[in-house]
Write an enzyme that holds these catalytic residues in place. Structure first.
Site, short mmCIF file in Angstrom:
data_model
loop_
_atom_site.label_atom_id
_atom_site.label_comp_id
_atom_site.label_asym_id
_atom_site.label_seq_id
_atom_site.Cartn_x
_atom_site.Cartn_y
_atom_site.Cartn_z
N ASP A 36 0.85 -1.20 0.00
CA ASP A 36 0.00 0.00 0.00
C ASP A 36 0.88 1.24 0.00
O ASP A 36 1.60 1.50 0.96
CB ASP A 36 -0.90 -0.03 1.25
CG ASP A 36 -1.68 1.26 1.44
OD1 ASP A 36 -1.86 1.99 0.46
OD2 ASP A 36 -2.11 1.51 2.58
N ASP A 86 -4.00 3.92 2.75
CA ASP A 86 -5.44 3.72 2.94
C ASP A 86 -5.78 2.29 3.35
O ASP A 86 -6.95 1.92 3.48
CB ASP A 86 -6.23 4.12 1.69
CG ASP A 86 -5.95 3.22 0.49
OD1 ASP A 86 -5.07 2.32 0.60
OD2 ASP A 86 -6.58 3.42 -0.56
N ASP A 139 -1.93 -1.24 -3.77
CA ASP A 139 -2.27 -0.50 -4.99
C ASP A 139 -1.17 -0.66 -6.04
O ASP A 139 -0.12 -1.27 -5.79
CB ASP A 139 -2.52 0.98 -4.67
CG ASP A 139 -1.44 1.57 -3.77
OD1 ASP A 139 -0.25 1.34 -4.04
OD2 ASP A 139 -1.79 2.25 -2.78
N ASP A 156 -5.33 -10.59 -15.71
CA ASP A 156 -6.44 -11.51 -15.56
C ASP A 156 -7.53 -11.19 -16.58
O ASP A 156 -7.82 -10.01 -16.82
CB ASP A 156 -7.03 -11.41 -14.15
CG ASP A 156 -6.94 -12.73 -13.40
OD1 ASP A 156 -7.62 -13.67 -13.82
OD2 ASP A 156 -6.19 -12.81 -12.42
N ASP A 197 -9.74 -16.59 -16.20
CA ASP A 197 -10.48 -17.08 -15.05
C ASP A 197 -11.56 -18.08 -15.48
O ASP A 197 -12.33 -17.80 -16.41
CB ASP A 197 -11.11 -15.89 -14.33
CG ASP A 197 -11.71 -16.24 -13.00
OD1 ASP A 197 -10.96 -16.65 -12.11
OD2 ASP A 197 -12.94 -16.09 -12.84
N GLU A 234 -7.45 -20.99 -16.43
CA GLU A 234 -7.86 -21.65 -15.19
C GLU A 234 -9.04 -22.56 -15.52
O GLU A 234 -10.05 -22.10 -16.05
CB GLU A 234 -8.27 -20.62 -14.14
CG GLU A 234 -8.66 -21.28 -12.82
CD GLU A 234 -9.48 -20.38 -11.91
OE1 GLU A 234 -9.38 -20.54 -10.69
OE2 GLU A 234 -10.24 -19.52 -12.42
N HIS A 261 -4.03 -17.25 -5.13
CA HIS A 261 -4.92 -16.42 -4.31
C HIS A 261 -6.14 -17.18 -3.80
O HIS A 261 -6.85 -16.69 -2.92
CB HIS A 261 -5.39 -15.21 -5.12
CG HIS A 261 -6.22 -15.58 -6.30
ND1 HIS A 261 -5.69 -16.18 -7.43
CD2 HIS A 261 -7.55 -15.45 -6.54
CE1 HIS A 261 -6.66 -16.41 -8.29
NE2 HIS A 261 -7.80 -15.98 -7.78
N ASP A 262 -6.40 -18.37 -4.35
CA ASP A 262 -7.56 -19.17 -3.94
C ASP A 262 -7.17 -20.36 -3.06
O ASP A 262 -8.04 -21.11 -2.63
CB ASP A 262 -8.30 -19.71 -5.17
CG ASP A 262 -9.15 -18.66 -5.86
OD1 ASP A 262 -9.55 -17.70 -5.19
OD2 ASP A 262 -9.39 -18.80 -7.07
#
Length: 562
Positions: A21, A25, A29, A98, A199, A256, A329-330
């Protein structure tokens, strides 16, 4: 075998919300990623895969896209994205994005229009059906729990959503929709990206009529995957996508594909068919799941892993190409899942990395894997953010009355937020991820596990991964050699050979916290010339010991010879 840049690359996946970050915030990013490009260059990776940064209401952490040509404000601006692209390209690194086109967000302009009336020009961009006897059009279950259909009062019809109800499925039967998607892909490719990770791309073709699935005993809805996975027109759609968009550029594609089998993957990745370079399959990620799916925990049987990996290594050799991954990430953190994240965190993380990077295929590193980040155990369900996890908890605990402590154990083991806790940069507050309050809590072990410490320590997992990447660039056998399993029935050792031209590699991995004796089978022809790499002293083990030796807990050795 054809040689290609994407076969010889190592890919690093960034989950932007949790990487770094730059503005305090609490949300990672694009500027934050740009600030850390030199860290990635130092690691040695060739390609950065950026998880979605598009405009999104963020129901499923960016996988619900409301504008495919805009950057989510949480992440910055298009100018920020262009700066990141340029900084990567200036360092001879590539950027893949993605592509999420099985579904959009329900806040996308197309869906907002489609809801207005049955005659709207965008109506057919989505999959609508009248109900059946006052109920949903079929009995399919959403991947995120509950029905895969949502009723729309305005038009008195249901729309299909294989994931969240805020992720309506796109209707790929509509040629106008497909044209819009290909135009959007070219729009990004013209901006200099180097490919796409697609995806759930094998879900885009549905069986006409959308038949009912078979409901398991005790469940309300059925898996409809038989009728939307690897559907009747999927190969046609992917070939058209190449013809209309991808073939105009020299790019990398990975699809994927939940539930895909080897035979279908051969079709997807066979270069002569012009569909995809490689697929992400999940077979090895389901081996520690019981008969009731992901949340039904069972220990990994190493022989199951051997059977699965071998099937894919042999099945795609000389036909297509494998993607290699243990984290994303999954998925939960692999050192907590297949290793030992307590007493042998360093050793097991290095062993698992070696096991993966020495296979045939393109390796993917997920952020934090290279420093041995672990699963997290938050105190309360209130600390979790992932929609799949929260829906599952609600269904099991609040609706079905299951034991909360037991359900939390499943979340500790398999929840997607294990991979989504902020990257641990240093030992300062919040692991140096943000100066604000992070969008999700940081794993408390950042004090001992962080990138700053790893970069400074030459015996760290980070430096070990650098060496794995360096070896891959130096030795073509690691990229292109074929694969041969050894000791298929051993319950603690995973050993295999790689063969290429006149060279051979012997890879021996101990998947246990016991000392184990290894003996090279007599029928295997191999003479070691050097020790290439190992996790107890960087390969400083005698090369003449290759035929028989004792492996320490989670030890791995790689020998090069002929």
């Amino acid at each position: 075998m054809d040689k290609n840049w994407w076969k010889e690359s190592v890919v690093y996946q960034i989950y932007p919300r949790s990487f770094y970050d730059s503005d305090g915030d609490g949300i990672g990013d694009i500027k934050g990623i740009t600030e850390k490009v030199d860290y990635l260059k130092d690691l040695g990776v060739d390609v950065v895969w950026l998880s979605p940064v598009y405009e999104s209401p963020n129901d499923d952490n960016g996988y619900d896209i409301s504008d495919y040509k805009a950057i989510m404000k949480d992440f910055g601006t298009m100018e920020d994205w262009e700066e990141l692209r340029d900084e990567l390209h200036n360092r001879d690194m590539k950027l893949i994005m993605d592509l999420v086109v099985n579904h959009s967000s329900d806040e996308h302009y197309w869906f907002q229009e489609a809801k207005k009336s049955k005659n709207n020009p965008y109506r057919d961009y989505y999959i609508w059906h009248p109900g059946r006897n006052g109920r949903e059009p079929n009995n399919w279950k959403s991947s995120f729990s509950g029905s895969a259909w949502e009723y729309d009062e305005n038009t008195n019809e249901y729309y299909l959503h294989l994931f969240s109800k805020k992720q309506p499925d796109l209707n790929w039967e509509n040629p106008e929709l497909r044209r819009e998607i290909y135009d959007m892909m070219k729009w990004w490719l013209d901006r200099g990206i180097d490919g796409f990770r697609m995806d759930v791309i094998n879900f885009i073709s549905k069986v006409p009529g959308l038949p009912d699935g078979k409901v398991k005993e005790g469940e309300k809805y059925a898996s409809g995957s038989k009728y939307f996975r690897d559907g009747p027109r999927i190969h046609e759609f992917l070939q058209e996508m190449n013809e209309e968009a991808l073939d105009l550029y020299n790019v990398m594609t990975v699809g994927e594909m939940p539930g895909v089998g080897v035979e279908e993957a051969q079709k997807y990745t066979d270069p002569s068919r012009n569909e995809l370079n490689m697929v992400f399959q999940f077979e090895h990620m389901d081996l520690d799941s019981g008969p009731n799916g992901k949340w039904d925990l069972k220990p990994l049987e190493l022989t199951d892993l051997k059977e699965s990996i071998t099937k894919w290594q042999v099945g795609l050799n000389g036909v297509g190409w494998n993607s290699l991954y243990l984290n994303n990430h999954d998925q939960p953190r692999i050192v907590s899942r297949f290793g030992n994240d307590k007493e042998y965190r360093l050793e097991s993380a290095k062993m698992l990395g070696t096991f993966l990077h020495m296979l045939q295929g393109t390796p993917y590193i997920y952020q934090g894997e290279e420093i041995g980040m672990t699963n997290v155990q938050f105190d309360s369900i209130e600390d979790y953010e992932d929609i799949e996890t929260l829906n599952m908890y609600k269904e099991k605990v609040e609706e079905n009355g299951e034991d909360p402590a037991s359900v939390m154990e499943s979340i500790y083991a398999k929840g997607r937020d294990n991979a989504r806790t902020p990257f641990q940069w240093n030992h300062t507050k919040h692991g140096g991820f943000t100066t604000g309050e992070p969008w999700i809590k940081v794993n408390p072990n950042y004090l001992n596990i962080n990138a700053e410490q790893a970069v400074e320590d030459e015996q760290s997992i980070f430096h070990y991964y650098r060496e794995l990447i360096r070896l891959r660039k130096k030795h073509p056998i690691i990229v292109y050699g074929d694969y041969q399993l050894i000791l298929p029935d051993h319950e603690k050792i995973y050993a295999y050979m790689r063969n290429y031209e006149e060279q051979k590699l012997l890879v021996v991995c101990n998947f246990s916290d016991d000392e184990v004796e290894f003996k090279l089978p007599q029928e295997i022809s191999f003479t070691a010339e050097e020790s290439m790499i190992g996790n107890y002293g960087y390969g400083e083990f005698p090369s003449d010991s290759y035929a028989a030796f004792t492996l320490k807990p989670y030890e791995v050795r790689v020998y090069k010879g002929k």
